[in-house]
Design a protein around this motif. Structure first.
Motif, PDB file in Angstrom:
ATOM      1  N   ALA A 115       3.578   0.657 -13.495  1.00 17.39           N
ATOM      2  CA  ALA A 115       3.689  -0.792 -13.730  1.00 17.39           C
ATOM      3  C   ALA A 115       3.687  -1.574 -12.418  1.00 17.39           C
ATOM      4  O   ALA A 115       4.618  -1.467 -11.621  1.00 17.39           O
ATOM      5  N   TRP A 116       2.628  -2.326 -12.169  1.00 20.75           N
ATOM      6  CA  TRP A 116       2.502  -3.203 -11.004  1.00 20.75           C
ATOM      7  C   TRP A 116       2.696  -2.455  -9.690  1.00 20.75           C
ATOM      8  O   TRP A 116       3.188  -3.014  -8.714  1.00 20.75           O
ATOM      9  N   ALA A 117       2.311  -1.170  -9.682  1.00 18.27           N
ATOM     10  CA  ALA A 117       2.528  -0.335  -8.503  1.00 18.27           C
ATOM     11  C   ALA A 117       1.232   0.059  -7.816  1.00 18.27           C
ATOM     12  O   ALA A 117       1.261   0.814  -6.845  1.00 18.27           O
ATOM     13  N   SER A 118       0.103  -0.415  -8.304  1.00 18.10           N
ATOM     14  CA  SER A 118      -1.151  -0.131  -7.616  1.00 18.10           C
ATOM     15  C   SER A 118      -1.299  -1.062  -6.417  1.00 18.10           C
ATOM     16  O   SER A 118      -0.639  -2.103  -6.343  1.00 18.10           O
ATOM     17  N   HIS A 119      -2.166  -0.671  -5.488  1.00 17.97           N
ATOM     18  CA  HIS A 119      -2.394  -1.538  -4.323  1.00 17.97           C
ATOM     19  C   HIS A 119      -3.551  -2.468  -4.644  1.00 17.97           C
ATOM     20  O   HIS A 119      -4.719  -2.059  -4.675  1.00 17.97           O
ATOM     21  N   ASP A 120      -3.255  -3.732  -4.912  1.00 18.36           N
ATOM     22  CA  ASP A 120      -4.277  -4.688  -5.340  1.00 18.36           C
ATOM     23  C   ASP A 120      -3.989  -6.037  -4.685  1.00 18.36           C
ATOM     24  O   ASP A 120      -3.469  -6.969  -5.318  1.00 18.36           O
ATOM     25  N   PRO A 121      -4.324  -6.167  -3.395  1.00 19.01           N
ATOM     26  CA  PRO A 121      -4.043  -7.444  -2.694  1.00 19.01           C
ATOM     27  C   PRO A 121      -4.797  -8.627  -3.291  1.00 19.01           C
ATOM     28  O   PRO A 121      -4.307  -9.761  -3.212  1.00 19.01           O
TER      29      PRO A 121
ATOM     30  N   ASP B   3       0.862  -1.182   0.000  1.00 19.54           N
ATOM     31  CA  ASP B   3       0.000   0.000   0.000  1.00 19.54           C
ATOM     32  C   ASP B   3       0.905   1.241   0.000  1.00 19.54           C
ATOM     33  O   ASP B   3       1.256   1.771   1.066  1.00 19.54           O
ATOM     34  N   ARG B   4       1.281   1.679  -1.187  1.00 16.23           N
ATOM     35  CA  ARG B   4       2.198   2.821  -1.306  1.00 16.23           C
ATOM     36  C   ARG B   4       1.587   4.116  -0.793  1.00 16.23           C
ATOM     37  O   ARG B   4       2.292   4.995  -0.307  1.00 16.23           O
ATOM     38  N   ARG B   5       0.278   4.231  -0.933  1.00 19.35           N
ATOM     39  CA  ARG B   5      -0.390   5.439  -0.451  1.00 19.35           C
ATOM     40  C   ARG B   5      -0.202   5.597   1.058  1.00 19.35           C
ATOM     41  O   ARG B   5       0.109   6.688   1.542  1.00 19.35           O
TER      42      ARG B   5
ATOM     43  N   PHE C  21       6.212  10.183   4.344  1.00 23.37           N
ATOM     44  CA  PHE C  21       6.621  11.309   3.498  1.00 23.37           C
ATOM     45  C   PHE C  21       5.568  12.418   3.440  1.00 23.37           C
ATOM     46  O   PHE C  21       5.601  13.260   2.549  1.00 23.37           O
ATOM     47  N   TYR C  22       4.623  12.384   4.401  1.00 23.15           N
ATOM     48  CA  TYR C  22       3.591  13.432   4.507  1.00 23.15           C
ATOM     49  C   TYR C  22       2.810  13.618   3.204  1.00 23.15           C
ATOM     50  O   TYR C  22       2.290  14.706   2.935  1.00 23.15           O
ATOM     51  N   GLY C  23       2.766  12.573   2.385  1.00 23.58           N
ATOM     52  CA  GLY C  23       2.025  12.648   1.136  1.00 23.58           C
ATOM     53  C   GLY C  23       2.709  13.452   0.053  1.00 23.58           C
ATOM     54  O   GLY C  23       2.115  13.704  -1.002  1.00 23.58           O
ATOM     55  N   LEU C  24       3.969  13.839   0.253  1.00 25.88           N
ATOM     56  CA  LEU C  24       4.670  14.712  -0.699  1.00 25.88           C
ATOM     57  C   LEU C  24       5.477  13.945  -1.740  1.00 25.88           C
ATOM     58  O   LEU C  24       5.994  14.545  -2.678  1.00 25.88           O
ATOM     59  N   ALA C  25       5.615  12.635  -1.562  1.00 29.60           N
ATOM     60  CA  ALA C  25       6.349  11.829  -2.543  1.00 29.60           C
ATOM     61  C   ALA C  25       5.391  11.353  -3.632  1.00 29.60           C
ATOM     62  O   ALA C  25       4.176  11.581  -3.573  1.00 29.60           O
TER      63      ALA C  25
ATOM     64  N   GLU D  88      21.260   2.030   8.702  1.00 32.01           N
ATOM     65  CA  GLU D  88      21.742   3.410   8.801  1.00 32.01           C
ATOM     66  C   GLU D  88      20.616   4.421   8.929  1.00 32.01           C
ATOM     67  O   GLU D  88      20.859   5.589   9.148  1.00 32.01           O
ATOM     68  N   SER D  89      19.368   3.976   8.761  1.00 30.44           N
ATOM     69  CA  SER D  89      18.255   4.914   8.777  1.00 30.44           C
ATOM     70  C   SER D  89      17.026   4.254   9.384  1.00 30.44           C
ATOM     71  O   SER D  89      16.696   3.107   9.055  1.00 30.44           O
ATOM     72  N   THR D  90      16.346   4.985  10.264  1.00 26.44           N
ATOM     73  CA  THR D  90      15.102   4.466  10.816  1.00 26.44           C
ATOM     74  C   THR D  90      14.003   4.472   9.765  1.00 26.44           C
ATOM     75  O   THR D  90      13.013   3.750   9.903  1.00 26.44           O
ATOM     76  N   LEU D  91      14.186   5.275   8.690  1.00 28.09           N
ATOM     77  CA  LEU D  91      13.191   5.305   7.626  1.00 28.09           C
ATOM     78  C   LEU D  91      12.985   3.913   7.039  1.00 28.09           C
ATOM     79  O   LEU D  91      11.846   3.496   6.785  1.00 28.09           O
ATOM     80  N   GLU D  92      14.077   3.185   6.828  1.00 26.41           N
ATOM     81  CA  GLU D  92      13.980   1.850   6.240  1.00 26.41           C
ATOM     82  C   GLU D  92      13.139   0.923   7.112  1.00 26.41           C
ATOM     83  O   GLU D  92      12.236   0.235   6.628  1.00 26.41           O
ATOM     84  N   THR D  93      13.444   0.888   8.392  1.00 22.63           N
ATOM     85  CA  THR D  93      12.715  -0.013   9.286  1.00 22.63           C
ATOM     86  C   THR D  93      11.267   0.441   9.463  1.00 22.63           C
ATOM     87  O   THR D  93      10.362  -0.393   9.574  1.00 22.63           O
ATOM     88  N   ASP D  94      11.024   1.756   9.481  1.00 17.41           N
ATOM     89  CA  ASP D  94       9.654   2.255   9.600  1.00 17.41           C
ATOM     90  C   ASP D  94       8.807   1.806   8.405  1.00 17.41           C
ATOM     91  O   ASP D  94       7.658   1.361   8.568  1.00 17.41           O
ATOM     92  N   VAL D  95       9.377   1.927   7.210  1.00 14.58           N
ATOM     93  CA  VAL D  95       8.650   1.519   6.004  1.00 14.58           C
ATOM     94  C   VAL D  95       8.450   0.005   5.990  1.00 14.58           C
ATOM     95  O   VAL D  95       7.375  -0.493   5.632  1.00 14.58           O
TER      96      VAL D  95
END
Length: 633
Positions: free
Chosen positions: A409-415, A375-377, A384-388, A453-460
């Motif tokens: 390409a294959w980037a929609s959220h479709d479980p 779910d990229r959204r 990213f506060y919706g800015l990406a 090296e970044s908490t961003l990675e683990t958060d995502v």
């Protein structure tokens, strides 16, 4: 009455060519001038310096002076001065077109014959003249010397496996001629870590066995604590990571500190080849101080006003803190757009040692399912506060090659579709917790490793963990060390990693599309295949997937053509294969990078493209034209 403005106008009318005869000297150099340790400005510059018309670029001509403090995470990060200084034989403009920089001109015929003209009177930072002998020495005595180049000639200097014929035309002209086109040559020279075809020969001869007597060479080897003359030469010649203050340079600022140290000083190069429209020699800023700090506290120190210019060691997650700092200190924060194809990407290791997972990762339906389940959204809003921009791992709209279908390409959220694809490949059995079972009966547990090296990675990854659980896949997070990441991936120990996506998200057709194919060993989705290509089939293993084989074939085709239309066609075919195959699972791109600076510094663009390639972080925006004003902006 003659005003200062009038004086500058009179000076500009006395150009030789395009440069005032009596342009003001940088006050920083006055002690050297009084001591006659330096010649006057007109004798320090080339006869035809590179003239930067700042007003035409929408920026302000500046004035001399000032010191910039920067924070770096380790000693090796002094390379930022080489990257950001961005003095290259041939460099990129802000719109990513080639232009001569150190060179006065270059001429390309048939994509294979490159003639370079050196600026008459151009000098190295120690005052010695730059001539064709420096190119000859580098080619014949360094690049072709087997002791110094045990790995052979760099790939960017090969066309169809062959190196060029090198010629000295005259004292200021050299030529490189290949039998077939070499489209990698100019991009290699313009790169953040450029291909080295130029060294200061007069200095480097002291460390070369061909030119130095054995007794003196042995003494130098003992002094610099190396066992071989080749190691001595390599150590003393490093330009990318400027650790040798004695090495003559062509950069805007030259090192004054030898490691080890906690602070590294860089001072203006009195022989730098660029001037502004008023005849002032660049750079405007006199000195940079690079202070080593723990990476974990660079953002905190930046927000506390302990740096004058900072873009490394900080991230978008620090933006709110930096905006608050604007209220307390005379600082400004700008947001530039990162150039990566995806800020973070999941890279299934197609060369992993676990055969069951390797077989699954080879099936594009599995890779597509993993992507569709995300779910990229949600990630965009939370991290990213919706800015990406939610996207596959592909190029950005700023690239002339961009097409919307690559991003989607294959980037929609479709479980539902993700579940159907996983069922289709045979992963239909589940345990009591709803986790799918592998063909050998194990639970479908995917271990994703990060560099930590970044908490961003683990958060995502925590968010993706929930997304994948809904399609019957268990995700486990494991942190690793950057230094061992590559070797563990190559050996197949890492089954999937989280890293950044395509390094260059804003390519033109004239830039190598190798990021889209297994062409390097640091591509964590296919490191062994990449090593096979990188080593010219000497190491690693040959690609086996048809799509990967086709991508390599297309890279080889690209390297053989000088036709931009054909290069464009190749790029589009590769982008189509790469995005449809989902060889890397992108999440979001066009993320924002804070650039924090003193409010007194001028000419830092409000917006820019920020990346190692192709913009060299701040490099193409010419930090040598940044300057200190007496007023806060």
């Amino acid at each position: 009455m003659i005003t200062r403005r009038t004086t500058l106008g009179l000076m500009a009318s006395a150009l030789l060519p395009g440069l005032a005869r009596a342009a003001p000297e940088p006050p920083f150099l006055r002690p050297y001038l009084r001591a006659q340790a330096l010649p006057d400005l007109k004798d320090r510059l080339p006869k035809n310096p590179r003239r930067i018309n700042l007003a035409a670029m929408g920026r302000q001509p500046g004035k001399y002076g000032g010191t910039v403090r920067m924070l770096i995470g380790s000693q090796k990060d002094i390379r930022m001065m080489t990257i950001n200084g961005y003095a290259r034989l041939v460099g990129y403009t802000e719109d990513l077109k080639f232009q001569p920089d150190i060179l006065e001109s270059f001429d390309v015929q048939e994509g294979r014959i490159f003639t370079f003209k050196i600026r008459d009177g151009h000098r190295w930072s120690n005052g010695s003249y730059l001539t064709s002998e420096d190119f000859r020495y580098t080619w014949e005595d360094v690049i072709l010397n087997k002791d110094l180049r045990k790995g052979g000639i760099q790939r960017e200097l090969l066309a169809n496996g062959e190196g060029p014929v090198f010629e000295v035309i005259d004292n200021l002209t050299v030529r490189y001629t290949w039998a077939t086109p070499n489209p990698d040559f100019l991009p290699g020279l313009a790169a953040a870590s450029p291909v080295v075809i130029l060294m200061p020969s007069a200095y480097m001869r002291h460390f070369h066995k061909k030119y130095q007597d054995d007794f003196r060479l042995s003494a130098l080897m003992k002094r610099y604590r190396v066992k071989k003359w080749a190691d001595l030469h390599i150590k003393m010649s490093r330009q990318y990571r400027p650790e040798n203050p004695e090495l003559p340079s062509l950069d805007p600022w030259i090192p004054r500190t030898a490691p080890p140290a906690e602070q590294f000083v860089f001072e203006r190069n009195p022989f730098f080849h660029r001037v502004d429209e008023n005849g002032l020699q660049l750079p405007y800023i006199d000195r940079f101080l690079l202070n080593i700090s723990s990476s974990e506290i660079i953002a905190a120190k930046t927000g506390a006003g302990e740096t004058d210019l900072q873009s490394t060691g900080v991230d978008f997650s620090d933006y709110a803190f930096f905006k608050d700092a604007e209220k307390r200190y005379p600082v400004k924060v700008k947001l530039w757009k990162r150039t990566q194809g995806s800020r973070l990407a999941l890279l299934p290791n197609l060369n992993c040692a676990d055969k069951v997972w390797r077989d699954l990762f080879w099936d594009k339906r599995v890779r597509r399912a993993l992507s569709l389940a995300i779910d990229r959204r949600e990630i965009n809003m939370v991290s990213f506060y919706g800015l990406a921009r939610e996207s596959s791992d592909t190029i950005l709209p700023e690239s002339p090659l961009f097409k919307p279908e690559y991003a989607s390409a294959w980037a929609s959220h479709d479980p539902d579709q993700a579940n159907a694809l996983l069922d289709e490949v045979g992963l239909t059995q589940r345990n009591g917790d709803g986790i799918r079972l592998l063909p050998d009966g194990r639970e479908a547990q995917i271990i994703v490793e990060t560099s930590g090296e970044s908490t961003l990675e683990t958060d995502v990854l925590e968010l993706i963990k929930d997304h994948w659980a809904k399609v019957g896949l268990a995700l486990f997070i494991k942190t690793s060390q950057r230094d061992v990441f590559s070797s563990r991936t190559m050996s197949g120990e890492i089954m999937m990693s989280m890293w950044s996506g395509l390094e260059n998200g804003v390519p033109t057709a004239d830039m190598n599309p190798g990021d889209l194919a297994p062409s390097r060993d640091d591509q964590f989705q296919w490191p062994s295949w990449g090593m096979y290509y990188l080593s010219i089939e000497q190491n690693g293993t040959a690609p086996e997937l048809p799509e990967a084989i086709r991508l390599i074939d297309l890279v080889k085709q690209w390297r053989k053509t000088a036709n931009t239309e054909e290069r464009t066609r190749i790029w589009h075919e590769m982008l189509e294969i790469y995005t449809q195959s989902v060889f890397s699972i992108g999440i979001v791109n066009a993320t924002l990078q804070p650039v924090m600076h003193s409010a007194y510094i001028r000419n830092i663009p409000q917006q820019g493209l920020y990346g190692f390639v192709p913009t060299c972080y701040l490099g193409v925006y010419m930090p040598d034209t940044f300057w200190y004003s007496e007023e806060v902006s």
